[in-house]
Design an enzyme around this catalytic site. Structure first.
Site, PDB file in Angstrom:
ATOM      1  N   GLY A 151       0.877  -1.540   0.057  1.00  0.00           N
ATOM      2  CA  GLY A 151       0.041   0.212  -0.276  1.00  0.00           C
ATOM      3  C   GLY A 151       0.906   0.948  -0.417  1.00  0.00           C
ATOM      4  CB  CYS A 152       0.132   4.977   1.212  1.00  0.00           C
ATOM      5  SG  CYS A 152       0.870   6.150   1.168  1.00  0.00           S
ATOM      6  CG  PHE A 153       6.026   4.979  -0.324  1.00  0.00           C
ATOM      7  CD1 PHE A 153       5.569   6.148  -0.151  1.00  0.00           C
ATOM      8  CD2 PHE A 153       6.329   4.359  -2.170  1.00  0.00           C
ATOM      9  CE1 PHE A 153       5.457   7.053  -1.097  1.00  0.00           C
ATOM     10  CE2 PHE A 153       6.777   6.156  -2.846  1.00  0.00           C
ATOM     11  CZ  PHE A 153       5.657   7.411  -2.809  1.00  0.00           C
TER      12      PHE A 153
END
Length: 184
Positions: free
Chosen positions: A14-16
């Site tokens: 997902g979002c880093f």
């Protein structure tokens, strides 16, 4: 930390911003760097990756000391931080750039990733079938500088307040109790 024996692992969940923030708190992790991997575009930008046309995933490159933290422990954290049953998304972040993916460098690392994936899936932590992709590592492109340590600089940004912050609190509670955090 023995700088001569450091190893690296690259994965996306997902979002880093969420993944990087948490891994940078672990004992034995020298660095967690946000970036892109798995696509066909050289030197991709965040804007290009967000279009979904580069085939890159948002990933984090973890440099760690295996004498302090094991590959298996890193995989446990990885599967804790995201829902590996969601195809090409994490929560409201939708697109192939948010896919669950582990990049392996050789057959031994592929086998370790397969074992960790199976162990996590059998644990019942997440209900449903895992869709985590295992892919050969080719190239890591560091994300733009403003993405590095993003949550630490922008904790009050709306996405950080609503998504990253609660995930970090859940992470701190669970892994702090296990004594794995490098924070007070």
């Amino acid at each position: 930390m023995d700088k001569n024996n450091l190893e690296q692992i690259i994965f996306g969940g997902g979002c880093f911003w969420c993944v990087e923030s948490c891994f940078n708190m672990l004992k034995g992790v020298e660095s967690a760097i946000s970036g892109y991997s798995g696509g066909h575009k050289e030197n991709p930008t965040y804007e290009e990756v967000c279009t979904g046309t580069t085939d890159h995933a948002e990933v984090v490159q973890i440099t760690y000391d295996p004498a302090i933290i094991s590959y298996e422990q890193l995989m446990d954290v990885f599967f804790f931080l995201h829902d590996p049953t969601q195809l090409n998304r994490q929560g409201n972040d939708i697109g192939t750039q948010y896919r669950s993916v582990i990049f392996y460098k050789d057959d031994a690392e592929k086998q370790s990733a397969e074992k960790a994936l199976k162990t996590s899936e059998e644990s019942g932590r997440w209900s449903g079938t895992y869709v985590t992709e295992l892919a050969p590592f080719e190239k890591f492109w560091p994300a733009e500088q403003y993405h590095q340590g993003y949550y630490n600089v922008n904790p009050n940004q709306p996405y950080c307040s609503a998504v990253v912050g609660p995930k970090i609190q859940k992470f701190k509670k669970h892994f702090g109790e296990l004594g794995m955090l490098n924070i007070e």
